[in-house]
Design a protein around this motif. Structure first.
Motif, PDB file in Angstrom:
ATOM      1  N   UNK A 191       0.803  -1.211   0.000  1.00 33.89           N
ATOM      2  CA  UNK A 191       0.000   0.000   0.000  1.00 33.89           C
ATOM      3  C   UNK A 191       0.836   1.261   0.000  1.00 33.89           C
ATOM      4  N   UNK A 192       2.010   1.216  -0.652  1.00 33.92           N
ATOM      5  CA  UNK A 192       2.873   2.384  -0.717  1.00 33.92           C
ATOM      6  C   UNK A 192       3.815   2.514   0.465  1.00 33.92           C
ATOM      7  N   UNK A 193       3.672   1.693   1.499  1.00 34.73           N
ATOM      8  CA  UNK A 193       4.553   1.727   2.660  1.00 34.73           C
ATOM      9  C   UNK A 193       5.602   0.634   2.526  1.00 34.73           C
ATOM     10  N   UNK A 194       6.873   1.030   2.639  1.00 33.49           N
ATOM     11  CA  UNK A 194       7.981   0.096   2.467  1.00 33.49           C
ATOM     12  C   UNK A 194       8.043  -0.873   3.638  1.00 33.49           C
ATOM     13  N   UNK A 195       8.166  -2.166   3.319  1.00 37.52           N
ATOM     14  CA  UNK A 195       8.301  -3.175   4.365  1.00 37.52           C
ATOM     15  C   UNK A 195       9.754  -3.233   4.824  1.00 37.52           C
ATOM     16  N   UNK A 196      10.016  -3.100   6.108  1.00 39.13           N
ATOM     17  CA  UNK A 196      11.408  -3.136   6.588  1.00 39.13           C
ATOM     18  C   UNK A 196      12.041  -4.507   6.369  1.00 39.13           C
ATOM     19  N   UNK A 197      13.281  -4.499   5.890  1.00 41.03           N
ATOM     20  CA  UNK A 197      13.991  -5.741   5.644  1.00 41.03           C
ATOM     21  C   UNK A 197      14.795  -6.135   6.884  1.00 41.03           C
TER      22      UNK A 197
END
Length: 364
Positions: free
Chosen positions: A202-208
């Motif tokens: 949804x446009x929010x980057x998932x932390x790796x």
């Protein structure tokens, strides 16, 4: 909206009942979900596995599939039961208490009552049609979801995963479900140094991250279980310190009572999921064996030169290796004779091997 969705699912219920998820207790269900993920991440050694774990609000799962069937039957038989479900979900209020202060009452506009018996079943119905893709595996347990794809090219793996996450985001918007990207994470299971390109929800980057926690397991990128075992050792050290006055050498409790406390409080901490992390190298499992040795010596107040084999035999306790073999055998027997065909499929040996890593059934 939920009631509308229930009626949409009723038409397809008979078909879905033959393809339902594993219908057993919570612990076995978690092991099955983790075994699916572990097997999918242990394919060809050159392939890159890309996983995103999506976590919504904390949700306590209770197995009550029978109630789901009953509720559907009620809705079909009488309108009164439809009113019952409607009254259960609508017009609920809440307030917040802090010490002796109380807030005003506010309306609950989403979710089901926490800790209720019917709540988990309604949640499973609401999320039964989560999107699926041919090249993506989705493992769900209550509101904990893991999405996994595998490809030799890390860029292609990310593209496939991103396409699926876009479908999931569209589905969540349609049914007014919100997932927190900050509480979610993505991890690359590989022996290589490079990570898969970033993905978003949804446009929010998932932390790796290099280690992700899923259903109480700490999964590291190389699938060595070292981080999980070390976390369990730290947890055991903390618990033992709080119980040392009962289990220590100066305690006046009998050996039988000390052993009972160890079995009820400390042992379940490291035996949880032992069927899966038992495939770790001996150097890692010895971390927990050393902890057990020190605790058992304190329980019987044994001198330093005592043989651990004699102490284990005297207390009637298995070593970590023996516990792994016993629990693995019980787990395989349970799923081999399970009535659900999806559970029976987990007993099949893997078709490929990932380097020299052990498989769950190698401990038998």
């Amino acid at each position: 909206m939920f009631l509308n969705k229930v009626f949409c699912l009723l038409v397809d219920y008979e078909h879905r009942s033959h393809q339902s998820t594993l219908n057993w207790n919570c612990h076995s269900g978690k092991l099955a979900a983790l075994q699916d993920v572990a097997r999918a991440t242990s394919l060809a050694p050159r392939a890159t596995r890309h996983v995103a774990t999506l976590t919504g609000k904390p949700f306590v799962y209770t197995s009550c599939n029978v109630i789901v069937v009953c509720c559907i039957g009620w809705v079909l038989k009488s309108k009164n039961y439809l009113k019952f479900l409607k009254s259960y979900l609508e017009d609920r209020i809440f307030y917040v208490k802090l010490n002796d202060a109380y807030s005003c009452f506010y309306d609950i506009k989403a979710g089901v009552p926490q800790g209720s018996i019917l709540g988990p079943s309604l949640y499973l119905l609401y999320t039964a049609d989560v999107p699926e893709s041919e090249s993506v595996m989705t493992a769900t347990f209550a509101d904990d979801t893991a999405v996994l794809t595998s490809n030799e090219d890390r860029v292609e793996a990310s593209k496939t995963l991103q396409t699926h996450l876009d479908k999931v985001h569209t589905w969540m918007n349609e049914w007014r479900i919100k997932a927190s990207a900050l509480k979610s994470s993505h991890i690359t299971f590989t022996l290589r140094k490079q990570d898969c390109p970033a993905v978003n929800l949804g446009g929010e980057l998932l932390p790796h991250c290099n280690v992700v926690k899923y259903l109480g397991f700490h999964l590291d990128r190389k699938q060595t279980w070292k981080t999980h075992i070390q976390q369990k050792r730290d947890q055991l050290n903390y618990k033992y310190k709080s119980l040392e006055w009962l289990l220590g050498r100066k305690s006046r409790l009998s050996v039988e009572n000390k052993t009972l406390i160890y079995k009820c409080v400390l042992k379940p901490v490291w035996t949880y999921g032992i069927e899966l992390w038992g495939t770790a190298k001996t150097s890692n499992t010895e971390i927990l064996q050393r902890f057990q040795n020190s605790v058992l010596k304190a329980i019987v107040n044994a001198p330093w030169f005592s043989r651990m084999e004699d102490i284990h035999e005297y207390l009637g306790l298995n070593t970590v290796k023996e516990e792994i073999n016993m629990k693995t055998k019980i787990y395989k027997d349970r799923i081999t004779h399970h009535q659900n065909k999806l559970a029976q499929m987990l007993s099949d040996p893997p078709k490929t091997r990932r380097l020299k890593r052990l498989h769950t059934w190698d401990n038998l």
